[in-house]
Design a protein around this motif. Structure first.
Motif, PDB file in Angstrom:
ATOM      1  N   HIS A   1       0.829  -1.207   0.000  1.00  0.00           N
ATOM      2  CA  HIS A   1       0.000   0.000   0.000  1.00  0.00           C
ATOM      3  C   HIS A   1       0.862   1.255   0.000  1.00  0.00           C
ATOM      4  CE1 HIS A   1      -3.565  -2.362   0.539  1.00  0.00           C
ATOM      5  NE2 HIS A   1      -3.035  -2.947   1.588  1.00  0.00           N
ATOM      6  N   TYR A   2       0.232   2.358  -0.427  1.00  0.00           N
ATOM      7  CA  TYR A   2       0.920   3.651  -0.426  1.00  0.00           C
ATOM      8  C   TYR A   2       0.481   4.457   0.799  1.00  0.00           C
ATOM      9  CZ  TYR A   2       1.697   2.365  -5.280  1.00  0.00           C
ATOM     10  OH  TYR A   2       2.056   1.705  -6.416  1.00  0.00           O
ATOM     11  N   SER A   3       1.403   5.227   1.337  1.00  0.00           N
ATOM     12  CA  SER A   3       1.091   6.036   2.518  1.00  0.00           C
ATOM     13  C   SER A   3       0.361   7.309   2.099  1.00  0.00           C
ATOM     14  CB  SER A   3       2.372   6.403   3.250  1.00  0.00           C
ATOM     15  OG  SER A   3       3.099   7.338   2.474  1.00  0.00           O
ATOM     16  N   GLU A   4      -0.209   7.965   3.093  1.00  0.00           N
ATOM     17  CA  GLU A   4      -0.909   9.222   2.808  1.00  0.00           C
ATOM     18  C   GLU A   4       0.063  10.262   2.250  1.00  0.00           C
ATOM     19  OE1 GLU A   4      -3.559  10.360   5.990  1.00  0.00           O
ATOM     20  OE2 GLU A   4      -3.573  12.399   5.213  1.00  0.00           O
ATOM     21  N   GLN A   5       1.304  10.238   2.752  1.00  0.00           N
ATOM     22  CA  GLN A   5       2.321  11.166   2.225  1.00  0.00           C
ATOM     23  C   GLN A   5       2.584  10.906   0.746  1.00  0.00           C
ATOM     24  OE1 GLN A   5       2.631   9.815   5.275  1.00  0.00           O
ATOM     25  NE2 GLN A   5       2.745  11.614   6.579  1.00  0.00           N
ATOM     26  N   GLU A   6       2.598   9.621   0.390  1.00  0.00           N
ATOM     27  CA  GLU A   6       2.817   9.272  -1.019  1.00  0.00           C
ATOM     28  C   GLU A   6       1.652   9.734  -1.880  1.00  0.00           C
ATOM     29  OE1 GLU A   6       5.597   5.349  -1.095  1.00  0.00           O
ATOM     30  OE2 GLU A   6       3.711   5.160  -0.031  1.00  0.00           O
ATOM     31  N   TRP A   7       0.449   9.589  -1.327  1.00  0.00           N
ATOM     32  CA  TRP A   7      -0.723  10.060  -2.076  1.00  0.00           C
ATOM     33  C   TRP A   7      -0.693  11.570  -2.213  1.00  0.00           C
ATOM     34  CZ3 TRP A   7      -2.896   7.231  -5.318  1.00  0.00           C
ATOM     35  CH2 TRP A   7      -3.032   5.846  -5.106  1.00  0.00           C
ATOM     36  N   MET A   8      -0.160  12.234  -1.187  1.00  0.00           N
ATOM     37  CA  MET A   8      -0.046  13.689  -1.257  1.00  0.00           C
ATOM     38  C   MET A   8       0.836  14.090  -2.438  1.00  0.00           C
ATOM     39  SD  MET A   8      -1.005  16.501  -0.030  1.00  0.00           S
ATOM     40  CE  MET A   8      -1.556  16.435   1.664  1.00  0.00           C
ATOM     41  N   LYS A   9       1.917  13.349  -2.639  1.00  0.00           N
ATOM     42  CA  LYS A   9       2.792  13.626  -3.781  1.00  0.00           C
ATOM     43  C   LYS A   9       2.029  13.423  -5.080  1.00  0.00           C
ATOM     44  CE  LYS A   9       7.276  12.499  -1.779  1.00  0.00           C
ATOM     45  NZ  LYS A   9       8.422  11.599  -1.848  1.00  0.00           N
ATOM     46  N   TYR A  10       1.209  12.387  -5.076  1.00  0.00           N
ATOM     47  CA  TYR A  10       0.406  12.107  -6.257  1.00  0.00           C
ATOM     48  C   TYR A  10      -0.550  13.272  -6.537  1.00  0.00           C
ATOM     49  CZ  TYR A  10      -3.134  10.022  -9.171  1.00  0.00           C
ATOM     50  OH  TYR A  10      -4.022   9.784 -10.180  1.00  0.00           O
ATOM     51  N   VAL A  11      -1.242  13.720  -5.476  1.00  0.00           N
ATOM     52  CA  VAL A  11      -2.210  14.822  -5.630  1.00  0.00           C
ATOM     53  C   VAL A  11      -1.500  16.082  -6.113  1.00  0.00           C
ATOM     54  CG1 VAL A  11      -3.774  16.351  -4.367  1.00  0.00           C
ATOM     55  CG2 VAL A  11      -3.826  13.885  -3.943  1.00  0.00           C
ATOM     56  N   LYS A  12      -0.292  16.310  -5.604  1.00  0.00           N
ATOM     57  CA  LYS A  12       0.460  17.505  -5.976  1.00  0.00           C
ATOM     58  C   LYS A  12       1.168  17.342  -7.325  1.00  0.00           C
ATOM     59  CE  LYS A  12       1.394  19.134  -1.272  1.00  0.00           C
ATOM     60  NZ  LYS A  12       0.965  20.519  -1.403  1.00  0.00           N
ATOM     61  N   ASN A  13       0.959  16.196  -7.958  1.00  0.00           N
ATOM     62  CA  ASN A  13       1.531  15.952  -9.284  1.00  0.00           C
ATOM     63  C   ASN A  13       3.060  15.976  -9.245  1.00  0.00           C
ATOM     64  OD1 ASN A  13       1.289  15.264 -11.917  1.00  0.00           O
ATOM     65  ND2 ASN A  13       0.841  17.325 -12.652  1.00  0.00           N
ATOM     66  N   GLU A  14       3.627  15.349  -8.215  1.00  0.00           N
ATOM     67  CA  GLU A  14       5.079  15.350  -8.060  1.00  0.00           C
ATOM     68  C   GLU A  14       5.710  14.008  -8.459  1.00  0.00           C
ATOM     69  OE1 GLU A  14       5.140  18.515  -4.308  1.00  0.00           O
ATOM     70  OE2 GLU A  14       5.684  16.408  -3.998  1.00  0.00           O
ATOM     71  N   LEU A  15       4.915  13.137  -9.062  1.00  0.00           N
ATOM     72  CA  LEU A  15       5.439  11.805  -9.400  1.00  0.00           C
ATOM     73  C   LEU A  15       5.689  11.688 -10.903  1.00  0.00           C
ATOM     74  CD1 LEU A  15       2.911   9.797  -7.246  1.00  0.00           C
ATOM     75  CD2 LEU A  15       5.292  10.229  -6.684  1.00  0.00           C
ATOM     76  N   ASP A  16       6.594  10.796 -11.257  1.00  0.00           N
ATOM     77  CA  ASP A  16       6.840  10.521 -12.672  1.00  0.00           C
ATOM     78  C   ASP A  16       5.615   9.815 -13.269  1.00  0.00           C
ATOM     79  OD1 ASP A  16       9.336  11.606 -12.509  1.00  0.00           O
ATOM     80  OD2 ASP A  16      10.321   9.676 -12.099  1.00  0.00           O
ATOM     81  N   LYS A  17       5.512   9.895 -14.575  1.00  0.00           N
ATOM     82  CA  LYS A  17       4.338   9.351 -15.264  1.00  0.00           C
ATOM     83  C   LYS A  17       4.137   7.859 -14.954  1.00  0.00           C
ATOM     84  CE  LYS A  17       2.336   9.096 -19.907  1.00  0.00           C
ATOM     85  NZ  LYS A  17       2.385   7.647 -20.127  1.00  0.00           N
ATOM     86  N   ASP A  18       5.224   7.085 -15.016  1.00  0.00           N
ATOM     87  CA  ASP A  18       5.128   5.643 -14.764  1.00  0.00           C
ATOM     88  C   ASP A  18       4.622   5.373 -13.347  1.00  0.00           C
ATOM     89  OD1 ASP A  18       6.023   5.294 -17.277  1.00  0.00           O
ATOM     90  OD2 ASP A  18       8.022   4.578 -16.736  1.00  0.00           O
TER      91      ASP A  18
END
Ligand SMILES: [Zn+2]
Length: 156
Positions: free
Chosen positions: A3-20
């Motif tokens: 599973h992903y942590s809430e912090q990781e989801w925050m990065k996702y929401v903020k569009n801070e992750l690579d496309k893959d």
């Protein structure tokens, strides 16, 4: 299952992750209630700009890391024009998830009891009602379709 942590989801929401990585997150989100919960918390925190502080040290580190990122990599900041489309796509995805959650809440009966109450107040004489859930689902899909149309038009 990982599973992903809430912090990781925050990065996702903020569009801070690579496309893959984003795609991995999205695929996981479709099949995991636990991460959907974490994701929604991240969205709420992002919207309110007042993140829930469950662990102060983690939160401070997260903020410091973001400040460092902002200083070192100005290219990561949202740019009008070049990055506009990807931000829009991201926003569209969040809307789609919100719609999916709406359907989920309706199927668990939360909205149905509210809307049935509202309907009864408006139409006290009607004995038999069409399926409220079905009409709400139709509305939700119509809403998603119109978002998609706007999205396509914006992409032209
Ligand atoms: Zn998960």
């Amino acid at each position: 299952m990982m599973h992903y942590s809430e912090q990781e989801w925050m990065k996702y929401v903020k569009n801070e992750l690579d496309k893959d990585v984003r795609e991995e997150y999205e695929n996981h989100l479709y099949s995991c209630d636990q991460c959907l919960d974490s994701y929604l918390k991240a969205v709420e925190a992002e919207e309110a700009e007042l993140p829930m502080i469950s662990n102060e040290a983690d939160f401070t580190n997260l903020v410091m890391a973001q400040i460092a990122d902002a200083k070192l990599e100005p290219s990561k900041r949202p740019q009008i024009g070049k990055k506009k489309k990807s931000i829009y796509q991201s926003a569209f995805f969040h809307y789609a998830i919100a719609a999916a959650v709406t359907i989920l809440l309706m199927t668990t009966g939360v909205f149905q009891s509210i809307t049935q109450y509202a309907e009864n107040v408006q139409n006290p004489n009607i004995q038999e009602e069409p399926s409220l859930t079905q009409s709400l689902v139709d509305k939700t899909f119509a809403w998603m379709d119109s978002l998609e149309m706007k999205h396509k038009e914006a992409g032209k």
